[in-house]
Scaffold this active site. Structure first.
Site, PDB file in Angstrom:
ATOM      1  N   HIS A  64      44.109  38.008   9.492  1.00 23.31           N
ATOM      2  CA  HIS A  64      44.289  36.985   8.471  1.00 23.31           C
ATOM      3  C   HIS A  64      45.684  36.374   8.573  1.00 23.31           C
ATOM      4  O   HIS A  64      46.595  36.928   9.192  1.00 23.31           O
ATOM      5  CB  HIS A  64      44.061  37.581   7.087  1.00 23.31           C
ATOM      6  CG  HIS A  64      42.627  37.923   6.813  1.00 23.31           C
ATOM      7  ND1 HIS A  64      42.184  38.331   5.577  1.00 23.31           N
ATOM      8  CD2 HIS A  64      41.536  37.913   7.623  1.00 23.31           C
ATOM      9  CE1 HIS A  64      40.881  38.556   5.630  1.00 23.31           C
ATOM     10  NE2 HIS A  64      40.463  38.322   6.868  1.00 23.31           N
ATOM     11  N   GLU A 104      48.188  36.015   6.553  1.00 18.81           N
ATOM     12  CA  GLU A 104      49.317  36.788   6.048  1.00 18.81           C
ATOM     13  C   GLU A 104      49.785  37.826   7.070  1.00 18.81           C
ATOM     14  O   GLU A 104      50.992  38.020   7.279  1.00 18.81           O
ATOM     15  CB  GLU A 104      48.937  37.495   4.743  1.00 18.81           C
ATOM     16  CG  GLU A 104      48.523  36.550   3.619  1.00 18.81           C
ATOM     17  CD  GLU A 104      47.015  36.349   3.564  1.00 18.81           C
ATOM     18  OE1 GLU A 104      46.476  36.227   2.460  1.00 18.81           O
ATOM     19  OE2 GLU A 104      46.370  36.316   4.643  1.00 18.81           O
ATOM     20  N   CYS A 146      43.625  39.228   0.289  1.00 16.90           N
ATOM     21  CA  CYS A 146      42.493  40.116   0.015  1.00 16.90           C
ATOM     22  C   CYS A 146      42.980  41.550  -0.194  1.00 16.90           C
ATOM     23  O   CYS A 146      44.031  41.951   0.303  1.00 16.90           O
ATOM     24  CB  CYS A 146      41.482  40.054   1.160  1.00 16.90           C
ATOM     25  SG  CYS A 146      42.096  40.709   2.730  1.00 16.90           S
ATOM     26  N   TRP A 164      23.391   0.849  19.570  1.00 18.21           N
ATOM     27  CA  TRP A 164      24.078   1.576  18.503  1.00 18.21           C
ATOM     28  C   TRP A 164      24.177   0.697  17.284  1.00 18.21           C
ATOM     29  O   TRP A 164      24.451  -0.511  17.413  1.00 18.21           O
ATOM     30  CB  TRP A 164      25.470   2.013  18.949  1.00 18.21           C
ATOM     31  CG  TRP A 164      25.453   2.959  20.106  1.00 18.21           C
ATOM     32  CD1 TRP A 164      25.703   2.660  21.398  1.00 18.21           C
ATOM     33  CD2 TRP A 164      25.165   4.365  20.073  1.00 18.21           C
ATOM     34  NE1 TRP A 164      25.599   3.777  22.189  1.00 18.21           N
ATOM     35  CE2 TRP A 164      25.264   4.840  21.388  1.00 18.21           C
ATOM     36  CE3 TRP A 164      24.835   5.236  19.050  1.00 18.21           C
ATOM     37  CZ2 TRP A 164      25.044   6.166  21.711  1.00 18.21           C
ATOM     38  CZ3 TRP A 164      24.611   6.552  19.368  1.00 18.21           C
ATOM     39  CH2 TRP A 164      24.725   7.010  20.691  1.00 18.21           C
ATOM     40  N   THR A 221      13.225  12.901  14.261  1.00 20.19           N
ATOM     41  CA  THR A 221      14.427  12.368  14.908  1.00 20.19           C
ATOM     42  C   THR A 221      14.542  12.871  16.339  1.00 20.19           C
ATOM     43  O   THR A 221      14.928  12.125  17.247  1.00 20.19           O
ATOM     44  CB  THR A 221      15.679  12.772  14.108  1.00 20.19           C
ATOM     45  OG1 THR A 221      15.626  12.154  12.820  1.00 20.19           O
ATOM     46  CG2 THR A 221      16.952  12.345  14.816  1.00 20.19           C
ATOM     47  N   ASP A 274      14.589   9.947  19.042  1.00 24.44           N
ATOM     48  CA  ASP A 274      15.913   9.662  19.601  1.00 24.44           C
ATOM     49  C   ASP A 274      16.332  10.621  20.710  1.00 24.44           C
ATOM     50  O   ASP A 274      17.238  10.305  21.484  1.00 24.44           O
ATOM     51  CB  ASP A 274      16.971   9.716  18.495  1.00 24.44           C
ATOM     52  CG  ASP A 274      16.760   8.664  17.424  1.00 24.44           C
ATOM     53  OD1 ASP A 274      15.995   7.715  17.677  1.00 24.44           O
ATOM     54  OD2 ASP A 274      17.356   8.791  16.337  1.00 24.44           O
ATOM     55  N   LEU A 325      23.272  15.990  19.807  1.00 24.17           N
ATOM     56  CA  LEU A 325      23.904  16.548  18.606  1.00 24.17           C
ATOM     57  C   LEU A 325      25.114  17.427  18.929  1.00 24.17           C
ATOM     58  O   LEU A 325      25.352  18.439  18.286  1.00 24.17           O
ATOM     59  CB  LEU A 325      22.885  17.348  17.776  1.00 24.17           C
ATOM     60  CG  LEU A 325      21.676  16.571  17.265  1.00 24.17           C
ATOM     61  CD1 LEU A 325      20.790  17.480  16.411  1.00 24.17           C
ATOM     62  CD2 LEU A 325      22.092  15.341  16.481  1.00 24.17           C
ATOM     63  N   ARG A 367      31.493  15.342  20.967  1.00 23.45           N
ATOM     64  CA  ARG A 367      32.077  14.921  22.241  1.00 23.45           C
ATOM     65  C   ARG A 367      33.463  14.306  22.013  1.00 23.45           C
ATOM     66  O   ARG A 367      33.661  13.092  22.102  1.00 23.45           O
ATOM     67  CB  ARG A 367      31.131  13.949  22.947  1.00 23.45           C
ATOM     68  CG  ARG A 367      29.796  14.598  23.307  1.00 23.45           C
ATOM     69  CD  ARG A 367      28.880  13.701  24.105  1.00 23.45           C
ATOM     70  NE  ARG A 367      28.335  12.615  23.333  1.00 23.45           N
ATOM     71  CZ  ARG A 367      27.278  12.716  22.540  1.00 23.45           C
ATOM     72  NH1 ARG A 367      26.678  13.882  22.371  1.00 23.45           N
ATOM     73  NH2 ARG A 367      26.819  11.657  21.875  1.00 23.45           N
ATOM     74  N   GLY A 388      16.166  12.675   9.970  1.00 24.76           N
ATOM     75  CA  GLY A 388      16.063  11.255   9.686  1.00 24.76           C
ATOM     76  C   GLY A 388      15.808  10.947   8.213  1.00 24.76           C
ATOM     77  O   GLY A 388      16.092  11.763   7.325  1.00 24.76           O
TER      78      GLY A 388
END
Length: 378
Positions: A59, A61, A84, A179, A205, A209, A213, A216, A303
């Protein structure tokens, strides 16, 4: 020491801003943990810095204390989130703080996690450490707004994203959508993907298409890709199932066909069966399942039918509409697929939105909290 915490001093705000800068380095990388930053200050000088890199690693800290070494004894530790006091994948931060001999701890956000909430502060005060809470709280809370939602609601923070023409169309009549928006808007979408833990689309979708996903951008990381396929008929050869870490998940409401399951498994795709009706997965069950997988931030890219389901169920937290100055007309495909009222009095009021220019396009951003407040005020 009195019952009330000492007032924060001006240098506290400055040093907490440095801790916030550290925490930002981990944004989008720490789920299911929050993003946290810390600095150790001695005689007004920062002698140690740290940020939480990913779940299972030290963590913030602990990292800052290690960097400070012996200079931590008697110094002040600034942490954007309450330390914590429980054993998880790593030891309690309070143990490291006390072992280092820190004399004062300044905290930005309280931790709503029942495993932590208030326990870290109590442990430190019982050991004689001075604790100040709520310094630069607004900035610290903003770091982990989605994580706070995840902890308190038990489901991911859901962002619905769509790219539209000025007349509300997501594609031409032929299905062409590349696009709608320009390069600046598409760059922002890749940044959103990189910051998300999972990105979700419907099988429609994927079929129309065939998207990848992925995020990039230089240094970006791609999220888990989730396909909502109520009837389990999406093609295993789709680009969304290309072998990119952390992989892909198909969620269905159908009884898994053995052959279909084998074909998906050969592509390295996980399959999850959830309750549903008429070929539609029950969204509360979906969100609960994703939360169990540690998904804090869910980006829903479509979609229109999937978006309509989330809007209808009011299981969304932010709506991002990338709007291009183009018109497709009556033949274009509208967004979203959602039952509507017959009069303006029956229209859904989402609340106030923010507008940001992205090249020739505009980004409209609406938070669901605005929607609830607007309805209450009405």
């Amino acid at each position: 020491m009195g019952r009330h915490a000492p007032r924060a001093r001006a240098p506290d705000d400055r040093h907490m801003l440095e801790a916030i800068a550290e925490a930002r380095k981990g944004l989008g990388r720490t789920s299911p943990n929050p993003a946290v930053g810390a600095v150790v200050v001695r005689d007004g000088r920062v002698v140690g810095r740290g940020w939480h890199r990913r779940a299972g690693e030290a963590h913030a800290e602990v990292v800052a204390l290690a960097a400070a070494g012996g200079l931590a004894r008697g110094a002040t530790l600034y942490s954007t989130l309450e330390p914590c006091d429980h054993q998880g994948r790593t030891p309690p931060c309070t143990r490291a703080i006390l072992a280092a001999g820190i004399g004062r701890v300044v905290i930005g956000s309280d931790d709503p996690n029942p495993l932590v909430s208030g326990r870290g502060v109590r442990r430190l005060r019982q050991a004689g450490v001075e604790v100040v809470r709520g310094v630069a709280r607004t900035g610290c809370d903003a770091l982990n707004a989605e994580w706070f939602h995840f902890i308190t609601s038990g489901r991911p923070h859901v962002v619905l994203k769509a790219a539209l023409t000025a007349d509300g169309k997501i594609a031409s009549g032929s299905g062409d959508a590349r696009w709608i928006t320009g390069p600046e808007a598409r760059k922002r979408v890749h940044a959103l993907r990189s910051a998300a833990d999972a990105i979700l689309v419907g099988a429609g979708t994927v079929r129309s298409d065939d998207p990848h996903l992925t995020a990039r951008l230089p240094g970006a990381r791609s999220p888990l890709r989730v396909v909502l396929d109520g009837r389990l008929d999406v093609s295993p050869s789709s680009h969304v199932f290309d072998p990119v870490q952390p992989g892909a998940l198909v969620v269905t409401a159908a009884r898994a066909d053995a052959k279909a399951a084998v074909r998906l498994a050969r592509r390295g795709v996980d399959l999850l069966e959830l309750p549903g009706r008429r070929g539609r997965v029950a969204l509360p069950a979906l969100l609960a399942a994703l939360a169990r997988r540690g998904i804090v931030r869910l980006l829903v890219e479509g979609g229109p039918d999937v978006h309509g389901q989330f809007l209808e169920a009011e299981l969304w937290d932010r709506l991002l509409l990338f709007v291009a100055p183009k018109i497709l007309g009556a033949s274009g495909k509208p967004w979203p697929a959602l039952s509507g009222g017959r009069t303006m009095a029956e229209a859904r009021t989402l609340g106030a939105f923010r507008v940001e220019a992205l090249g020739a396009d505009a980004l409209l951003s609406i938070d669901r909290t605005d929607s609830r407040s607007r309805r209450a005020a009405g």
